[in-house]
Write an enzyme that holds these catalytic residues in place. Sequence first.
Site, PDB file in Angstrom:
ATOM      1  N   TYR A  33      53.290  54.330  44.125  1.00 24.84           N
ATOM      2  CA  TYR A  33      52.749  55.566  44.680  1.00 24.84           C
ATOM      3  C   TYR A  33      51.683  55.282  45.725  1.00 24.84           C
ATOM      4  O   TYR A  33      51.216  54.140  45.862  1.00 24.84           O
ATOM      5  CB  TYR A  33      52.193  56.469  43.577  1.00 24.84           C
ATOM      6  CG  TYR A  33      50.878  56.011  42.982  1.00 24.84           C
ATOM      7  CD1 TYR A  33      50.807  54.902  42.145  1.00 24.84           C
ATOM      8  CD2 TYR A  33      49.698  56.697  43.269  1.00 24.84           C
ATOM      9  CE1 TYR A  33      49.596  54.493  41.599  1.00 24.84           C
ATOM     10  CE2 TYR A  33      48.483  56.288  42.726  1.00 24.84           C
ATOM     11  CZ  TYR A  33      48.436  55.185  41.888  1.00 24.84           C
ATOM     12  OH  TYR A  33      47.248  54.780  41.362  1.00 24.84           O
ATOM     13  N   LYS A 149      50.758  48.797  43.703  1.00 25.24           N
ATOM     14  CA  LYS A 149      50.317  50.148  43.325  1.00 25.24           C
ATOM     15  C   LYS A 149      51.410  50.841  42.526  1.00 25.24           C
ATOM     16  O   LYS A 149      52.077  51.767  42.997  1.00 25.24           O
ATOM     17  CB  LYS A 149      49.921  50.944  44.574  1.00 25.24           C
ATOM     18  CG  LYS A 149      48.999  52.113  44.261  1.00 25.24           C
ATOM     19  CD  LYS A 149      48.296  52.615  45.487  1.00 25.24           C
ATOM     20  CE  LYS A 149      47.581  53.932  45.259  1.00 25.24           C
ATOM     21  NZ  LYS A 149      46.595  53.907  44.181  1.00 25.24           N
ATOM     22  N   GLU A 182      37.573  45.913  39.089  1.00 28.61           N
ATOM     23  CA  GLU A 182      37.569  47.186  39.818  1.00 28.61           C
ATOM     24  C   GLU A 182      37.511  48.322  38.813  1.00 28.61           C
ATOM     25  O   GLU A 182      37.470  48.090  37.603  1.00 28.61           O
ATOM     26  CB  GLU A 182      38.825  47.305  40.688  1.00 28.61           C
ATOM     27  CG  GLU A 182      40.111  47.307  39.884  1.00 28.61           C
ATOM     28  CD  GLU A 182      41.371  47.522  40.734  1.00 28.61           C
ATOM     29  OE1 GLU A 182      41.270  48.014  41.870  1.00 28.61           O
ATOM     30  OE2 GLU A 182      42.459  47.214  40.214  1.00 28.61           O
ATOM     31  N   LEU A 207      43.464  46.159  43.190  1.00 31.56           N
ATOM     32  CA  LEU A 207      44.228  46.840  44.230  1.00 31.56           C
ATOM     33  C   LEU A 207      43.431  46.738  45.533  1.00 31.56           C
ATOM     34  O   LEU A 207      42.220  46.992  45.546  1.00 31.56           O
ATOM     35  CB  LEU A 207      44.428  48.315  43.875  1.00 31.56           C
ATOM     36  CG  LEU A 207      45.236  49.078  44.927  1.00 31.56           C
ATOM     37  CD1 LEU A 207      46.709  48.711  44.846  1.00 31.56           C
ATOM     38  CD2 LEU A 207      45.061  50.576  44.769  1.00 31.56           C
TER      39      LEU A 207
HETATM   40  N1  PMP Z   1      41.838  50.515  42.457  1.00 31.68           N
HETATM   41  C1  PMP Z   1      42.635  51.308  41.716  1.00 31.68           C
HETATM   42  C2  PMP Z   1      43.083  50.818  40.364  1.00 31.68           C
HETATM   43  C3  PMP Z   1      43.021  52.570  42.195  1.00 31.68           C
HETATM   44  O1  PMP Z   1      43.829  53.358  41.450  1.00 31.68           O
HETATM   45  C4  PMP Z   1      42.541  53.014  43.450  1.00 31.68           C
HETATM   46  C5  PMP Z   1      42.893  54.381  43.966  1.00 31.68           C
HETATM   47  N2  PMP Z   1      44.233  54.500  44.301  1.00 31.68           N
HETATM   48  C6  PMP Z   1      41.730  52.160  44.203  1.00 31.68           C
HETATM   49  C7  PMP Z   1      41.395  50.914  43.668  1.00 31.68           C
HETATM   50  C8  PMP Z   1      41.224  52.556  45.554  1.00 31.68           C
HETATM   51  O2  PMP Z   1      42.248  52.519  46.495  1.00 31.68           O
HETATM   52  P1  PMP Z   1      42.236  53.472  47.787  1.00 31.68           P
HETATM   53  O3  PMP Z   1      40.931  53.239  48.469  1.00 31.68           O
HETATM   54  O4  PMP Z   1      43.385  53.013  48.584  1.00 31.68           O
HETATM   55  O5  PMP Z   1      42.380  54.875  47.281  1.00 31.68           O
END
Ligand code: PMP
Length: 285
Positions: A33, A149, A182, A207
């Site tokens: 996603y 993701k 994270e 991620l």
């Molecule tokens: N880490 C995880 C586990 C996430 O779910 C997200 C949000 N999608 C992020 C980091 C941040 O990613 P982004 O800045 O692309 O939203």
Amino acid sequence: MSRIAYVNGQYRDLRDASVNIEDRGYQFADGVYEVCEVRGGKLVDFPRHMARLERSLRELRIEMPMTLRALDVVMHEVVRRNRIGYGLVYLQVTRGVARRDHPFPLRPVKPAVVVTARSLNFSKNQATAAHGIGVITVPENRWPRVDIKSISLLPNVLAKQQARDSGAYEAWYVDGNGEVTEGSSSNAWIITTDGRVVTHPIGHDILAGITRDVLKETLAALQIRLEERPFTPEEAYGAAEAFVTSASQIVMPVVRIDGRTVGNGKPGPISMRLREEFHRFADFS
Ligand code: PMP
């Protein structure tokens, strides 16, 4: 106004939108996603989200469901049809529909695509940022490829709920080395007392957030020092500031970690500045 979703080639009223019960996303969480922020009706950093989508799909050996150009049209159309000024657009691609069996379908099936969008409350988000949020730390219990993701988010769901149950907003994962990787749906950052911004380096264990990526450019432009290295909860407790980043929250100040006050317990000046400046460095389409 009723909400509209795009489901496998059709724009449908959300109430009538459905997917096949043998969709491998439903059966196995076999899909990926993306979530993009929408501002002023425009998609924020859309090309970078699409690049990450292509990478996630490639890693899982799922075909791109349609051309990038077509995905671009569909995602913008869902935003337009739902009249989103400020909010989020969500894209999910799964391996498709096949009789339930663990291996990939023998005969290739078309990946399934769903796009939804929803408004966010801008003033509410600003008020949350003005107060700052609390986070708790939890043991890392996800698979070792969270750089993909994937829609398989059960550990993230449970960690987030644990945070909410303890009066916090987000949970930070701590790995076997005792280091913060994270958040359950965000990247984790601290700012040291001498003004260095610290976040975990990119790898299979976090991620690669798009917000993280754009914030790196923001930091460089503002001549703020960045250190991509792991940090421990103990270092975070003693940090001057802390924050999380994600497409839905951009830069969200953290004022409490495991019940301990960060800095003076108020959102830090650097975090707030980064929150304000971020969109100068973002792409709008
Ligand atoms: N880490 C995880 C586990 C996430 O779910 C997200 C949000 N999608 C992020 C980091 C941040 O990613 P982004 O800045 O692309 O939203």
